[in-house]
Design a protein around this motif. Structure first.
Motif, short mmCIF file in Angstrom:
data_model
loop_
_atom_site.label_atom_id
_atom_site.label_comp_id
_atom_site.label_asym_id
_atom_site.label_seq_id
_atom_site.Cartn_x
_atom_site.Cartn_y
_atom_site.Cartn_z
N GLY A 278 -21.94 -6.43 -13.59
CA GLY A 278 -22.49 -6.18 -14.91
C GLY A 278 -22.00 -7.14 -15.97
N LEU A 279 -22.61 -7.02 -17.13
CA LEU A 279 -22.29 -7.80 -18.32
C LEU A 279 -22.17 -6.80 -19.46
N PRO A 286 -17.46 -8.01 -29.52
CA PRO A 286 -18.85 -7.87 -29.08
C PRO A 286 -19.60 -9.18 -28.89
N ASP A 287 -19.13 -10.26 -29.50
CA ASP A 287 -19.80 -11.55 -29.37
C ASP A 287 -19.35 -12.32 -28.13
N ARG A 288 -18.37 -11.77 -27.41
CA ARG A 288 -17.86 -12.43 -26.19
C ARG A 288 -17.91 -11.42 -25.06
N PRO A 289 -19.05 -11.31 -24.37
CA PRO A 289 -19.21 -10.28 -23.33
C PRO A 289 -18.30 -10.55 -22.13
N ALA A 307 -19.63 -16.76 -25.08
CA ALA A 307 -20.75 -16.30 -25.90
C ALA A 307 -21.77 -15.63 -24.99
N TRP A 308 -22.72 -14.95 -25.62
CA TRP A 308 -23.81 -14.35 -24.84
C TRP A 308 -24.72 -15.44 -24.30
N ASP A 312 -30.36 -11.25 -25.54
CA ASP A 312 -30.23 -9.85 -25.13
C ASP A 312 -28.76 -9.46 -25.15
N ARG A 313 -28.36 -8.61 -26.09
CA ARG A 313 -26.97 -8.19 -26.22
C ARG A 313 -26.71 -6.82 -25.59
N THR A 314 -27.61 -6.37 -24.75
CA THR A 314 -27.46 -5.07 -24.10
C THR A 314 -26.41 -5.13 -23.01
N SER A 315 -25.49 -4.19 -23.04
CA SER A 315 -24.55 -4.06 -21.92
C SER A 315 -25.28 -3.42 -20.75
#
Length: 360
Positions: A278-279, A286-289, A307-308, A312-315
């Protein structure tokens, strides 16, 4: 920040499949591809792999040079020792530096122990990067093999890509393809002539390529497959209890909650967790998954990306489980995220006694 003194991680692919599926034929074809030059191929014993036409020079009792410019060595009873020995030879200049490793397993192998070593061993994880698992399935006998042998089911379930061999000899592959997709909806099903770089590359690396993230996770395909497959299962079918599903969050996840969720899941139900990847966006950064992946009770320490990889910033977590109800895992996830979908008594019970989560 990346340590400039640390050597680049060497991508490693596990090639598996049941007895007679066609792994050797595929491996022979791949080794003729110039894209696989400077590759090390690890096999269990030379006698089991028909590579004689490619062998040109013996380096030592366990290693030979292939005509394609690849090295081939045996697993001397211990995969970890073999991988460490290769690194020593590489670092000491005793062999030409290789840039990729392919491990070809026996037909009866459960890939989980190999994946354990690659994501858990403290030295190997500093030098190798698990690129993916490629599973070869025989189009002629595959359906019967899945019925008769649980090893074949696990090989297909943990795959990142599935190669359907001997399809030209099968009258119809539709039912087999549907079964493989139900078993592992995130794995593409490729023909045996797929290019080497496509088959052995394209999985998720640490370079932040968005397309690689989507392919590696396959979350779009896995979403919604957490419940029953929608058709009856014969009592002899070993894949009836295997489910693939996704967990997501549109808001950053508290680090402590995420770590406790993973600890409870692997501690209480590790043997049932065939694959997790997962990611995730953590609330404190939050800006560094972070990238997470695991097999059974072993979960690799999350790796933080700079960075992302895309917008798409969805976990999202993709899980493949055996005999474990996805609904209860989802409720546990929701409980740690504080979602209202689960009432307080149920949340308290889940977090207080994760061992009580029933199987599927």
């Amino acid at each position: 920040m990346t340590d400039a003194r640390r050597p680049d991680l060497i991508p490693l692919t596990v090639l598996t499949g049941f007895l007679g599926a066609g792994k050797t034929t595929l491996l022979n074809r791949l080794l003729r591809d110039p894209a696989l030059s400077d590759t090390v191929v690890i096999v269990n014993e030379f006698g089991a792999v028909g590579l004689d036409h490619l062998l040109i020079e013996a380096i030592d009792e366990n290693m030979v040079l292939l005509g394609a410019g690849c090295l081939c060595c045996t697993v001397r009873g211990d995969l970890i020792a073999t991988l460490e020995d290769l690194l020593r030879k590489r670092d000491n200049g005793r062999i030409t530096p290789f840039r990729r490793v392919v491990i070809e397993t026996t037909g009866l192998a459960d890939p989980a122990p190999i994946l354990h070593a690659l994501i858990y061993h403290p030295y190997l994880v500093m030098r190798y990067r698990l690129q993916g698992v490629v599973t070869v399935v025989d189009a002629v006998n595959g359906f019967g093999t899945l019925d008769a042998h649980p090893e074949a089911v696990r090989q297909a379930a943990v795959a990142d890509r599935i190669v359907l061999a001997k399809a030209d000899l099968a009258a119809d592959t539709g039912a087999l393809r549907a079964r493989l997709h139900a078993l592992n909806p995130s794995a593409p099903i490729d023909p045996p002539d797929v290019p080497a770089e496509t088959l052995l590359g394209g999985f998720f690396g640490l370079d932040g390529k968005g397309a690689d993230v989507r392919a590696w996770l396959g979350e779009a395909q896995a979403e919604g497959h957490g419940q029953a497959h929608g058709h009856a299962h014969d009592v002899n079918r070993h894949d009836a209890a295997i489910r693939a599903f996704s967990l997501t969050s549109d808001v950053p996840v508290p680090r402590a909650a995420f770590e406790m969720f993973l600890d409870l899941l692997r501690g209480g139900h590790g043997p049932k967790l065939l694959r997790l990847k997962g990611l995730v966006a953590l609330a404190d950064a939050p800006d560094r998954p972070v990238v997470v992946h695991g097999v059974q009770h072993v979960v690799h320490a999350p790796v933080t990306l700079p960075a992302w990889p895309d917008d798409d910033r969805t976990s999202r977590l993709v899980l493949i489980v055996h005999d474990l109800d996805p609904a209860f895992v989802t409720r546990l996830w929701d409980a740690f995220l504080g979602r209202p979908r689960i009432d307080a008594p149920d949340a308290a019970a889940l977090t207080a006694n994760p061992l009580a989560i029933p199987g599927g």
